[in-house]
Design an enzyme around this catalytic site. Structure first.
Site, PDB file in Angstrom:
ATOM      1  N   ASP A 120      38.217  44.746  45.338  1.00  0.00           N
ATOM      2  CA  ASP A 120      38.488  43.383  45.793  1.00  0.00           C
ATOM      3  C   ASP A 120      37.881  42.356  44.846  1.00  0.00           C
ATOM      4  O   ASP A 120      36.671  42.149  44.847  1.00  0.00           O
ATOM      5  CB  ASP A 120      37.925  43.206  47.206  1.00  0.00           C
ATOM      6  CG  ASP A 120      38.164  41.818  47.765  1.00  0.00           C
ATOM      7  OD1 ASP A 120      38.900  41.040  47.133  1.00  0.00           O
ATOM      8  OD2 ASP A 120      37.614  41.515  48.836  1.00  0.00           O
ATOM      9  N   ASP A 176      42.629  36.946  44.222  1.00  0.00           N
ATOM     10  CA  ASP A 176      41.996  37.757  45.259  1.00  0.00           C
ATOM     11  C   ASP A 176      42.835  38.992  45.565  1.00  0.00           C
ATOM     12  O   ASP A 176      43.894  38.893  46.184  1.00  0.00           O
ATOM     13  CB  ASP A 176      41.816  36.912  46.521  1.00  0.00           C
ATOM     14  CG  ASP A 176      41.156  37.679  47.650  1.00  0.00           C
ATOM     15  OD1 ASP A 176      40.449  38.656  47.359  1.00  0.00           O
ATOM     16  OD2 ASP A 176      41.349  37.302  48.820  1.00  0.00           O
TER      17      ASP A 176
END
Length: 513
Positions: free
Chosen positions: A299, A104
């Site tokens: 992201d 992440d």
């Protein structure tokens, strides 16, 4: 002591300083929020842009300059897909306990399940690790979807397909969670690769990659290839898509063509600056600040391409105008309905390309990254034996534009923290029938857009709003008192002893309190 006029001067100076301080508070306090996180949507002059070529002295080698790691060892070290996230196998503790950790780039905590949860197969048992040390500090993180809470500690880890040494890291052990672990996921934790500003409980918690760079001497660069393009987001986890997380540099076998870089605007998320969007080669013609409302970030933990509401509406309207589909249900665009065709038919020819223009490292120029409809019209299997069904891989956002897995699966993305830039090149695994599903092109002039498209600074934490209002209120109160003093001149008592405050001065002093 000082006369009334002297007191007024002091108050004026105090007021100016206070108001200036308030202004600085509005724009200078570091902000810590979490947004745009992993969310499962299964339900429904080139040198001026620093174009990088493979160099014998650069980072685009098969090993880092210091020879600490071999990047080829890290190729294909990820599994997963855009619907459930991409994860890396790690060994945590002594002896090592095997866990899969979600990659992440939109958060900064390394966290792993440390208690039973019905949606995960196993968890990290702190009692079985002789090297685990608790800090005694509680920690919690809330994402756009889901949250968890637990205990902060330290332990060691290694990566079978990566670092050939053990690293000591901060680790958050997840004890309770809500909406974070989801049905069908095959990971037990999350690897936050963003900057310390986003770390919880505070920025003193050193993130994973910062620890790696400090302890190994690797270059402050990592790169990511996610190979789920065109693969069902609800298929069997027994044969998931793959990918690669390269720690310390760039692996040239994972991309085609050149790498194009855009500056990192602010080091918290990987915030970038978007100049414009095109749908089917047609400019949306929005003010560039619309694309950067709140922020625009890269992201890997977010499933879809998420757009500010105004931008999302404009994109959907442009797709409807340029596609061969005029009567789709609103539910398809909003993500709660699927579009289905008879098995064997594909919808790709009916939809346009989507292009995102990013500012180049030469700020007067830009480049564009383009995704074909195979990336944003995403197959969903296990629905009907006679039908092939698809979901819309774009969604509205209330907290900024997020270049998520929908877009990233088309590219090899380089997070060059050392030079504060993010690079994009066409991924070698983003193709169908030998045809690339993504494109990178440039340079293009940026003279037709604002010099700075990033949205203005804003207070995002409630306590910062309260503080700013309190300071502005105090400033306004002082200004009111000064106006009263000007309107009703004070009569200083000549018989006051040295150092004694007059009644009027005492009133002002008490009002300031």
């Amino acid at each position: 002591m000082a006369d009334c006029y002297g007191m007024r001067h002091v108050l004026w100076v105090f007021c100016i300083c206070l108001c200036t301080g308030t202004s600085n508070t509005l724009f200078s306090i570091p902000l810590k929020i979490f947004a745009g996180k992993f969310n499962s949507s299964v339900d429904l002059d080139l040198s001026l842009l620093k174009k990088t070529e493979t160099s014998a002295n650069g980072l685009s080698l098969a090993s880092d300059p210091a020879g600490i790691v071999n990047f080829l060892d890290m190729v294909n070290n990820l599994q997963g897909d855009s619907g459930r996230g991409y994860y890396l196998e790690m060994l945590i503790g002594t002896p090592g306990q095997k866990v899969n950790i979600l990659v992440d780039t939109g958060s900064s905590n390394f966290a792993v399940a440390a208690a039973f949860h019905p949606y995960i197969t196993h968890y990290f048992d702190r009692a079985l690790s002789s090297s685990y040390v608790s800090s005694g500090r509680a920690v919690s993180v809330r994402y756009t979807q889901g949250n968890w809470a637990g205990e902060l500690g330290r332990d060691v880890l290694s990566i079978p397909q990566g670092l050939n040494r053990t690293i000591a890291i901060n680790i958050a052990t997840i004890l309770i969670s809500d909406g974070f672990f989801l049905p069908g996921v095959n990971w037990q934790g999350i690897l936050g690769l963003a900057y310390p500003t986003l770390a919880r409980p505070d920025s003193s918690v050193e993130p994973f990659f910062n620890s790696v760079v400090r302890q190994t001497g690797l270059p402050d660069v990592f790169s990511l290839q996610m190979c789920g393009a065109g693969i069902s987001a609800s298929g069997s986890t027994s044969d998931p898509a793959g990918g690669s997380l390269i720690l310390g540099g760039i692996e040239p076998t994972l991309y085609k063509g050149s790498v194009w870089y855009t500056p990192i605007k602010e080091e918290w998320y990987y915030q970038v600056e978007i100049l414009k969007l095109e749908v089917g080669n047609q400019n949306l013609n929005l003010d560039c600040k619309e694309y950067n409302t709140d922020k625009a970030i890269v992201d890997s933990g977010t499933t879809l391409l998420r757009l500010p509401q105004n931008v999302f509406t404009a994109v959907v309207e442009a797709i409807i105008r340029t596609s061969l589909i005029q009567d789709f249900s609103d539910g398809f665009w909003q993500g709660n309905k699927l579009a289905c065709w008879l098995r064997g038919e594909t919808p790709w020819r009916m939809f346009p390309k989507i292009s995102i223009y990013l500012r180049g490292t030469n700020t007067s120029q830009s480049f564009r990254i383009t995704i074909l409809p195979q990336l944003y019209i995403q197959p969903i299997t296990d629905i009907d034996d006679a039908l092939d069904c698809y979901r819309f891989g774009v969604s509205p956002s209330a907290n900024g534009l997020v270049i998520g897995a929908t877009v990233m699966e088309g590219f090899y993305v380089i997070f060059d923290r050392a030079q504060r830039r993010v690079g994009f090149a066409v991924s070698t695994c983003a193709e169908s029938g030998g045809v690339p599903l993504a494109e990178v092109a440039g340079p293009f002039g940026a003279s037709d857009v604002a010099a700075d498209c990033a949205a203005g600074s804003a207070l995002r934490e409630p306590w910062l709003w309260a503080l700013s209002y309190a300071l502005m209120g105090t400033c306004a109160l002082v200004l009111l008192v000064l106006l009263l003093l000007l309107a009703f001149p004070c009569h200083c008592r000549r018989d006051s002893s040295p150092g004694e405050l007059t009644d009027e001065s005492s009133l002002v002093r008490n009002r300031i309190k």
